[in-house]
Scaffold this active site. Structure first.
Site, PDB file in Angstrom:
ATOM      1  N   HIS A 112      62.175 -45.313 -19.800  1.00 11.58           N
ATOM      2  CA  HIS A 112      61.239 -44.259 -19.406  1.00 11.58           C
ATOM      3  C   HIS A 112      60.558 -44.534 -18.071  1.00 11.58           C
ATOM      4  O   HIS A 112      59.918 -43.649 -17.504  1.00 11.58           O
ATOM      5  CB  HIS A 112      60.219 -43.994 -20.516  1.00 11.58           C
ATOM      6  N   ASP A 131      64.263 -61.265 -18.404  1.00 12.20           N
ATOM      7  CA  ASP A 131      63.289 -60.538 -17.586  1.00 12.20           C
ATOM      8  C   ASP A 131      63.238 -61.193 -16.209  1.00 12.20           C
ATOM      9  O   ASP A 131      63.922 -62.199 -15.955  1.00 12.20           O
ATOM     10  CB  ASP A 131      61.908 -60.516 -18.243  1.00 12.20           C
ATOM     11  N   ASP A 184      67.752 -59.722 -12.936  1.00  8.84           N
ATOM     12  CA  ASP A 184      67.432 -58.337 -12.597  1.00  8.84           C
ATOM     13  C   ASP A 184      68.435 -57.430 -13.284  1.00  8.84           C
ATOM     14  O   ASP A 184      69.639 -57.517 -13.034  1.00  8.84           O
ATOM     15  CB  ASP A 184      67.516 -58.172 -11.077  1.00  8.84           C
ATOM     16  N   PHE A 185      67.939 -56.532 -14.157  1.00  8.37           N
ATOM     17  CA  PHE A 185      68.877 -55.697 -14.918  1.00  8.37           C
ATOM     18  C   PHE A 185      69.630 -54.687 -14.050  1.00  8.37           C
ATOM     19  O   PHE A 185      70.585 -54.079 -14.501  1.00  8.37           O
ATOM     20  CB  PHE A 185      68.209 -55.006 -16.099  1.00  8.37           C
TER      21      PHE A 185
END
Length: 311
Positions: A220, A174, A201-202
């Protein structure tokens, strides 16, 4: 009731209105009127001439109750989210979130407001409990391998999976300002010897080579293009035999009532592009990222687990 913590104050038994007002810092005559309404709703009941205690329904608003809804109720009344829902008509007219126009992305709003961020974290923790318990009951991890929890927050779901599968290892991934709290939870669960905490950071990359990649309540929050970017980074990082586990609400294709349809109204109000999606819509996102949808497993609290593998 949620904001004043009335259920917590009534947890040990009935109190008269004056004492309850003193404990929660309220104006007694005003509180008496609220309690009268709460009694008509069935969450408290009268005792004597001016006393009240909790009903079984009202006990769900205790902070320590299994499945407590206190944090979710408080989150609905948070200033920014109240603004978002109040301005839903403007959002629907323009196609752009009134909340985002005023406050920026939800996570920017949380970063700028520590009190709201704590409330949101409490809400996400409470929301994660039924998801995590249902996940370990209904999905077979075969007790081996490594799982990366992408944007895993404090790590409750990952901790639950590792506790249920003592031969598995985990990686909690995260943002930098989040992972400090993750370390605390994992240490308290005595999992720090088989769970690594990684900041990043994804949208740039995710830790490579794992057997399972969990994205719980992540996709979402983003529009289709950003969701595909996240999934592609996972696809690039995973082992050839790896699996992607997407834990989200999956909307039915018909007119059947579903909690996710209500949640989707809140996603519409708060995010520019964030949305709850149907099975077909998730299959399309996965396909664009080089992944194939294998199956959908229903979990608790209206959520589902989507399993995908590399194509």
């Amino acid at each position: 009731m949620a904001e004043l913590g009335l259920a917590d104050h009534l947890a040990q038994g009935p109190l008269d209105t004056e004492e309850l007002a003193r404990r929660c810092g309220a104006h007694a005559p005003s509180l008496r009127r609220v309690l009268r309404e709460l009694a008509s709703m069935g969450v408290v009941r009268t005792r004597g001439t001016d006393g009240y205690d909790l009903t079984e329904q009202g006990a769900s608003l205790r902070s320590d109750a299994p499945g407590s809804i206190r944090s979710s109720i408080r989150m609905l009344g948070e200033e920014g989210l109240w603004y978002a829902m109040r301005n839903l008509p403007a959002t629907v007219r323009s196609g752009e979130s009134a909340f985002a126009a005023r406050y920026g992305h939800l996570y920017e709003h949380l970063a700028a407001n520590p009190g709201t961020a704590q409330l949101f974290n409490d809400y996400m923790m409470a929301r994660a409990v039924p998801f995590a318990e249902s996940l370990v009951k209904r999905y077979d991890f075969a007790d081996t391998g490594t799982m990366v929890d992408v944007a895993g927050g404090k790590g409750h779901i990952l901790a639950t999976v590792l506790q249920a599968n003592p031969n598995m290892r985990g990686v909690l991934f995260d943002l930098e300002h989040v992972v400090g709290r993750s370390r605390e939870l994992l240490a308290a669960e005595r999992l720090d010897d088989r769970c690594e905490v990684v900041a990043g950071d994804f949208f740039a990359s995710v830790p490579a080579g794992a057997d399972f990649y969990l994205l719980a309540s992540v996709l979402h929050n983003w529009d289709d293009d950003d969701a595909v970017r996240i999934l592609r980074n996972v696809r690039d990082a995973m082992a050839s035999s790896g699996r992607v586990l997407v834990l989200e609400v999956v909307l039915p294709d018909d007119d059947a009532p579903h909690l996710g349809k209500d949640i989707d109204m809140r996603m519409l109000a708060v995010f520019d592009g964030g949305a709850e999606r149907s099975r077909e819509e998730y299959a399309k996102l996965l396909d664009q990222a080089g992944l194939g949808l294998e199956r959908v497993i229903e979990l608790a609290a209206g959520a589902s687990l989507i399993e995908a593998t590399p194509r």
